[in-house]
Design a protein around this motif. Structure first.
Motif, PDB file in Angstrom:
ATOM      1  N   GLY A 158      14.516  82.934  43.597  1.00 40.92           N
ATOM      2  CA  GLY A 158      14.120  82.916  44.993  1.00 40.92           C
ATOM      3  C   GLY A 158      15.285  82.368  45.641  1.00 40.92           C
ATOM      4  N   ILE A 159      15.100  81.900  47.117  1.00 43.05           N
ATOM      5  CA  ILE A 159      16.071  81.559  47.943  1.00 43.05           C
ATOM      6  C   ILE A 159      15.655  80.364  48.769  1.00 43.05           C
ATOM      7  CG2 ILE A 159      17.726  82.410  50.087  1.00 43.05           C
ATOM      8  CD1 ILE A 159      17.144  85.168  49.271  1.00 43.05           C
ATOM      9  N   VAL A 160      16.511  79.429  48.938  1.00 50.95           N
ATOM     10  CA  VAL A 160      16.043  78.276  49.785  1.00 50.95           C
ATOM     11  C   VAL A 160      17.113  78.347  50.981  1.00 50.95           C
ATOM     12  CG1 VAL A 160      15.894  75.702  49.996  1.00 50.95           C
ATOM     13  CG2 VAL A 160      15.201  77.057  47.898  1.00 50.95           C
ATOM     14  N   TYR A 161      16.584  78.376  52.103  1.00 50.51           N
ATOM     15  CA  TYR A 161      17.680  78.393  53.436  1.00 50.51           C
ATOM     16  C   TYR A 161      17.604  77.077  54.027  1.00 50.51           C
ATOM     17  CZ  TYR A 161      18.277  83.410  53.557  1.00 50.51           C
ATOM     18  OH  TYR A 161      18.480  84.844  53.186  1.00 50.51           O
ATOM     19  N   CYS A 162      18.858  76.616  54.095  1.00 47.85           N
ATOM     20  CA  CYS A 162      19.004  75.183  55.028  1.00 47.85           C
ATOM     21  C   CYS A 162      20.298  75.571  56.339  1.00 47.85           C
ATOM     22  CB  CYS A 162      19.849  74.256  53.977  1.00 47.85           C
ATOM     23  SG  CYS A 162      18.813  73.988  52.514  1.00 47.85           S
ATOM     24  N   VAL A 179      23.013  72.580  52.191  1.00 50.04           N
ATOM     25  CA  VAL A 179      23.037  73.531  51.007  1.00 50.04           C
ATOM     26  C   VAL A 179      23.381  72.701  49.897  1.00 50.04           C
ATOM     27  CG1 VAL A 179      24.156  75.607  50.364  1.00 50.04           C
ATOM     28  CG2 VAL A 179      23.087  75.524  52.611  1.00 50.04           C
ATOM     29  N   GLU A 180      24.704  72.282  49.788  1.00 52.77           N
ATOM     30  CA  GLU A 180      25.456  71.504  48.630  1.00 52.77           C
ATOM     31  C   GLU A 180      24.595  70.598  47.970  1.00 52.77           C
ATOM     32  OE1 GLU A 180      29.510  70.924  48.908  1.00 52.77           O
ATOM     33  OE2 GLU A 180      29.902  72.995  49.769  1.00 52.77           O
ATOM     34  N   GLU A 181      23.980  69.528  49.038  1.00 49.79           N
ATOM     35  CA  GLU A 181      23.364  68.572  48.374  1.00 49.79           C
ATOM     36  C   GLU A 181      22.032  68.839  47.688  1.00 49.79           C
ATOM     37  OE1 GLU A 181      24.698  65.307  51.644  1.00 49.79           O
ATOM     38  OE2 GLU A 181      22.853  66.318  52.032  1.00 49.79           O
ATOM     39  N   THR A 182      21.229  69.944  48.442  1.00 54.61           N
ATOM     40  CA  THR A 182      20.151  70.471  47.877  1.00 54.61           C
ATOM     41  C   THR A 182      20.482  71.307  46.639  1.00 54.61           C
ATOM     42  OG1 THR A 182      19.163  70.692  50.188  1.00 54.61           O
ATOM     43  CG2 THR A 182      18.042  71.809  48.490  1.00 54.61           C
ATOM     44  N   GLY A 217      16.309  69.730  37.108  1.00 56.72           N
ATOM     45  CA  GLY A 217      16.224  70.684  36.014  1.00 56.72           C
ATOM     46  C   GLY A 217      16.110  72.148  36.251  1.00 56.72           C
ATOM     47  N   LEU A 218      16.339  72.570  37.645  1.00 61.91           N
ATOM     48  CA  LEU A 218      16.254  73.876  37.973  1.00 61.91           C
ATOM     49  C   LEU A 218      17.922  74.524  37.971  1.00 61.91           C
ATOM     50  CD1 LEU A 218      13.695  72.595  39.625  1.00 61.91           C
ATOM     51  CD2 LEU A 218      13.651  74.812  40.671  1.00 61.91           C
ATOM     52  N   THR A 219      17.918  75.778  37.838  1.00 57.38           N
ATOM     53  CA  THR A 219      19.127  76.504  38.012  1.00 57.38           C
ATOM     54  C   THR A 219      19.442  76.872  39.465  1.00 57.38           C
ATOM     55  OG1 THR A 219      19.024  77.281  35.678  1.00 57.38           O
ATOM     56  CG2 THR A 219      20.850  78.391  37.216  1.00 57.38           C
ATOM     57  N   ALA A 220      20.361  76.023  40.167  1.00 52.59           N
ATOM     58  CA  ALA A 220      20.448  76.407  41.461  1.00 52.59           C
ATOM     59  C   ALA A 220      21.956  76.568  41.763  1.00 52.59           C
ATOM     60  CB  ALA A 220      19.728  75.376  42.413  1.00 52.59           C
ATOM     61  N   LEU A 221      22.154  77.388  42.716  1.00 49.44           N
ATOM     62  CA  LEU A 221      23.721  77.723  43.165  1.00 49.44           C
ATOM     63  C   LEU A 221      23.817  77.584  44.597  1.00 49.44           C
ATOM     64  CD1 LEU A 221      24.273  80.894  41.190  1.00 49.44           C
ATOM     65  CD2 LEU A 221      25.003  78.511  40.636  1.00 49.44           C
ATOM     66  N   PRO A 222      24.865  77.032  45.318  1.00 44.51           N
ATOM     67  CA  PRO A 222      24.923  76.905  46.870  1.00 44.51           C
ATOM     68  C   PRO A 222      25.791  78.092  47.085  1.00 44.51           C
ATOM     69  CG  PRO A 222      26.721  75.566  45.767  1.00 44.51           C
ATOM     70  CD  PRO A 222      25.675  76.021  44.789  1.00 44.51           C
ATOM     71  N   TYR A 223      25.613  78.533  48.469  1.00 47.45           N
ATOM     72  CA  TYR A 223      26.219  79.448  48.966  1.00 47.45           C
ATOM     73  C   TYR A 223      26.246  79.470  50.704  1.00 47.45           C
ATOM     74  CZ  TYR A 223      27.434  84.406  50.076  1.00 47.45           C
ATOM     75  OH  TYR A 223      28.180  85.689  50.586  1.00 47.45           O
ATOM     76  N   HIS A 224      27.355  79.284  51.217  1.00 47.60           N
ATOM     77  CA  HIS A 224      27.909  79.143  52.755  1.00 47.60           C
ATOM     78  C   HIS A 224      29.188  79.545  52.710  1.00 47.60           C
ATOM     79  CE1 HIS A 224      30.108  75.685  52.116  1.00 47.60           C
ATOM     80  NE2 HIS A 224      29.382  75.063  51.382  1.00 47.60           N
ATOM     81  N   ALA A 225      29.293  79.876  54.145  1.00 45.48           N
ATOM     82  CA  ALA A 225      30.546  80.695  54.612  1.00 45.48           C
ATOM     83  C   ALA A 225      32.000  79.675  54.410  1.00 45.48           C
ATOM     84  CB  ALA A 225      30.681  80.864  56.063  1.00 45.48           C
ATOM     85  N   GLY A 226      31.609  78.447  54.110  1.00 47.45           N
ATOM     86  CA  GLY A 226      32.964  77.260  54.114  1.00 47.45           C
ATOM     87  C   GLY A 226      33.437  77.391  52.529  1.00 47.45           C
ATOM     88  N   ILE A 259      17.361  82.348  39.103  1.00 47.95           N
ATOM     89  CA  ILE A 259      18.385  81.725  39.804  1.00 47.95           C
ATOM     90  C   ILE A 259      18.070  81.318  41.201  1.00 47.95           C
ATOM     91  CG2 ILE A 259      20.862  81.693  40.922  1.00 47.95           C
ATOM     92  CD1 ILE A 259      21.063  81.706  38.014  1.00 47.95           C
ATOM     93  N   VAL A 260      17.938  80.059  41.470  1.00 49.59           N
ATOM     94  CA  VAL A 260      17.512  79.637  43.017  1.00 49.59           C
ATOM     95  C   VAL A 260      18.901  79.463  43.944  1.00 49.59           C
ATOM     96  CG1 VAL A 260      16.453  78.027  44.540  1.00 49.59           C
ATOM     97  CG2 VAL A 260      15.602  78.419  42.218  1.00 49.59           C
ATOM     98  N   MET A 261      19.023  80.437  44.966  1.00 45.81           N
ATOM     99  CA  MET A 261      19.988  80.300  45.548  1.00 45.81           C
ATOM    100  C   MET A 261      19.734  79.526  46.703  1.00 45.81           C
ATOM    101  SD  MET A 261      23.181  81.523  46.083  1.00 45.81           S
ATOM    102  CE  MET A 261      23.551  83.023  45.139  1.00 45.81           C
ATOM    103  N   VAL A 262      20.572  78.505  47.097  1.00 41.96           N
ATOM    104  CA  VAL A 262      20.539  77.818  48.093  1.00 41.96           C
ATOM    105  C   VAL A 262      21.512  77.993  49.245  1.00 41.96           C
ATOM    106  CG1 VAL A 262      20.275  75.248  49.002  1.00 41.96           C
ATOM    107  CG2 VAL A 262      19.643  75.839  46.676  1.00 41.96           C
ATOM    108  N   ALA A 263      21.014  78.345  50.261  1.00 41.47           N
ATOM    109  CA  ALA A 263      22.184  79.025  51.310  1.00 41.47           C
ATOM    110  C   ALA A 263      21.872  78.808  52.796  1.00 41.47           C
ATOM    111  CB  ALA A 263      22.094  80.482  51.013  1.00 41.47           C
TER     112      ALA A 263
END
Length: 634
Positions: free
Chosen positions: A255-259, A265-268, A276-285, A304-308
């Protein structure tokens, strides 16, 4: 003439070069077109221009891929696909090559030798489709190459994907798209198809004007995504609300979590990993290599949970995204619809979940007000935000309101949070008058201005250092709202700001009365607010326990124990093939295709060829291996 009525008669299609339905079946392995696909494909194959509005997961890509193949088989050359994203180009080209269609892309990831090789393939006319970004299409070198193709009758079609990017009114305007009017000006006889999943009336009209599609036929499919459940909750420790949603509803799911901000994004992402989840950050920086690595993992791995930020998502073809969550309010309904539409592309149940609060409303208003844009544009953005706030505060069916925004009538869906758990409401008219009266008294007291937190303290009769510093315990409004909780008061203020009776000012977001506040104070405006409540927990079915406490994703269709075993064996085989070809697994075969194989257990190549999603090239490449896997799995 209204945009939706611009529907000229389609040109007469040639009968040579392969019928669209035959190509759909032989190349892509699908038995029949869906919705308006057949009309669109016949129109474009015959040389007509089109603007196509079709929801994510509705099959937009086939609307230009099939015409490209049809026209190539008529010796009309290569189709040029304008695409804004490198990842999308890579996956779509990979999927086409898997299906036996000669396709390529030109972008910055290629070496000079690779670029020149692809250009030679393009100039020979052997390529069926070439994907390129808008900024590359409009370079002098590319324009000269397209001129040469056109002179030799080898320029078959232009497809402009994510066409809303050309509109200043759209939610993702990109200046590079503005140069695409050259396609019509320079090669007016080459058919063009512009496609998008999201555009209101204003954006549609802008697309038509900027791309010079005034004589194009407009195809508008239903915007409804019935498999998506829309839920919006009032923020109350949003992180805990998100974690509860993920653990109760989507353990082990992609899934995707939008911030809104890169920092959030990075903190979340870090916090979800700690939980305990597998989460990855994604942003233009982030470094480009990091972004690519994270996106590749999201596309190729399960769970995978994409936090973006909104920098992620456009053109993502991953079909099994089971949820899209928003921890911050988007800018408008178009953004919300586009982002939530990335869930459930495979048609299986998916969730669109959002938590929002007073700060979201304040921040979005401030960003619009402080923007350097012209006032006309700001008014448009405020109107779009108002529509999203109305959706968030709604007591009735979310889907009805969402579809109404795009001009589509519908009836209550029975599948959103409001339909499943109708919210209680309360009359906040008197509370609104109390809040506005208190703000008015602040202003009377030497023009003082304060934010929401201090206002609520005064209304609830809370004695703080700030209250006593300004003598606000002496105001007649001190304590007149003690019967309401802080959460209720924030709901009242959020609604007053959403309705335009209050606005925020300055760095500290102090509250200001607007001219319409007088109507509320006089009792001429009624406010009915929802009582905050979490959506009921939804049970999960069809899960199979895995060693180590994880969960296996269920098959998209019901299977008995033997069928589940065959399905698991097919998925393991597909994973090996995907790794060998450096492609996401779904590009090889979708889950639904594997599940149908597992259920029907075809015993011959002919029977296997009858499974939806098995085209001639894939049957030739993988057929015997699939029969072997099915046989060994029993």
């Amino acid at each position: 003439m209204p945009v939706s009525e611009a529907t000229p008669t389609a040109p007469t299609a040639s009968t040579t070069g392969g019928a669209p339905l035959a190509i759909l079946q032989q190349v892509f392995g699908y038995p029949a077109f869906r919705g308006q696909q057949q009309d669109i494909i016949q129109h474009v194959s015959a040389g007509g221009d089109a603007l196509v509005l079709m929801p994510t997961g509705g099959g937009k890509s086939l609307c230009y891929q099939v015409p490209a193949i049809v026209r190539h088989r008529r010796e009309q050359g290569v189709a040029i696909v304008v695409s804004p994203l490198i990842a999308l180009m890579h996956d779509q080209v990979g999927a086409l090559e898997e299906a036996g269609v000669h396709a390529a892309f030109l972008n910055s990831t290629l070496t000079l030798d690779d670029t020149q090789k692809i250009e030679r393939e393009m100039m020979s006319g052997r390529l069926v489709l070439l994907y390129a970004a808008p900024e590359r299409i409009t370079t002098p070198r590319m324009l000269a190459q397209l001129d040469s193709l056109h002179e030799r009758g080898l320029l078959s079609l232009f497809a402009i994907d994510e066409a809303h990017c050309v509109s200043q009114w759209g939610h993702d305007f990109r200046e590079d798209y503005l140069g695409l009017n050259v396609l019509h000006e320079r090669w007016p006889d080459v058919p063009r198809i512009a496609l998008t999943a999201t555009a209101d009336d204003l954006t549609r009209a802008d697309i038509i004007t900027r791309l010079q599609l005034q004589t194009a036929r407009v195809f508008i499919s239903s915007f409804d995504r019935p498999n998506i459940r829309y839920s919006i909750v009032e923020k109350d420790e949003a992180r805990k609300q998100l974690l509860r949603f993920l653990r109760d509803e989507h353990e082990g799911d992609a899934g995707i979590v939008y911030c809104q901000s890169r920092k959030k994004v990075e903190e979340t992402a870090a916090w979800l990993n700690d939980e305990g989840l597998t989460a990855l950050p994604y942003h233009a920086g982030l470094d480009a290599d990091v972004r690519k690595r994270h996106q590749d993992r999201f596309l190729r791995e399960d769970g995978i949970v994409m936090v973006a930020t909104i920098a992620f998502g456009m053109g993502i073809d991953k079909p099994d995204v089971r949820f899209v969550a928003h921890l911050d309010l988007p800018k408008n309904i178009e953004s919300y619809y586009q982002e939530t539409g990335r869930a459930g592309r495979d048609g299986a149940p998916a969730d669109a979940w959002m938590a929002y609060g007073l700060a979201d409303v304040v921040n979005q208003r401030r960003m619009i007000d402080e923007s350097p844009a012209e006032e006309e544009f700001k008014r448009g953005q405020r109107s779009k935000l108002d529509a999203l706030l109305a959706l968030a505060e709604a007591h009735d069916c979310r889907r009805v309101r969402l579809l109404a925004y795009f001009g589509e009538e519908s009836s209550p869906c029975g599948n959103c949070d409001n339909c499943l758990n109708p919210p209680a409401t309360w009359d906040a008219t008197e509370a609104s008058r109390k809040a506005l009266s208190c703000i008015y008294r602040f202003h009377q007291n030497r023009g003082q201005r304060f934010g929401a937190g201090h206002l609520i303290d005064v209304l609830r009769g809370k004695v703080t250092d700030k209250v006593t510093q300004y003598g606000h315990e002496q105001l007649s409004t001190f304590g007149i709202g003690a019967d309401l909780s802080e959460t209720q008061w924030r709901g009242v203020l959020r609604q007053l700001i959403a309705l335009g009776h209050l606005r925020t000012e300055g760095e500290y977001n102090t509250l200001e009365l607007t001219p319409s506040a007088r109507e509320v104070l006089k009792g001429e405006v009624a406010l009915l607010l929802r009582v905050p409540s979490e959506a009921p927990k939804r049970g999960r079915t069809g899960r199979v326990a895995k060693a180590g406490g994880g969960r296996e994703k269920p098959a998209p269709i019901a299977l008995d124990d033997d069928g589940q075993r065959r399905y698991a064996a097919l998925k393991a085989w597909r994973a090996e093939v995907a790794r060998e070809h450096n492609l996401p697994a779904y590009v090889v075969f979708h889950d639904a295709t594997l599940a149908e194989m597992a259920r029907d257990q075809p015993g011959s190549l002919d029977e296997l060829g009858g499974i939806s999603g098995v085209g001639a090239k894939k049957l030739e490449a993988y057929g015997r291996e699939i029969l072997r896997v099915l046989g060994e799995a029993g």
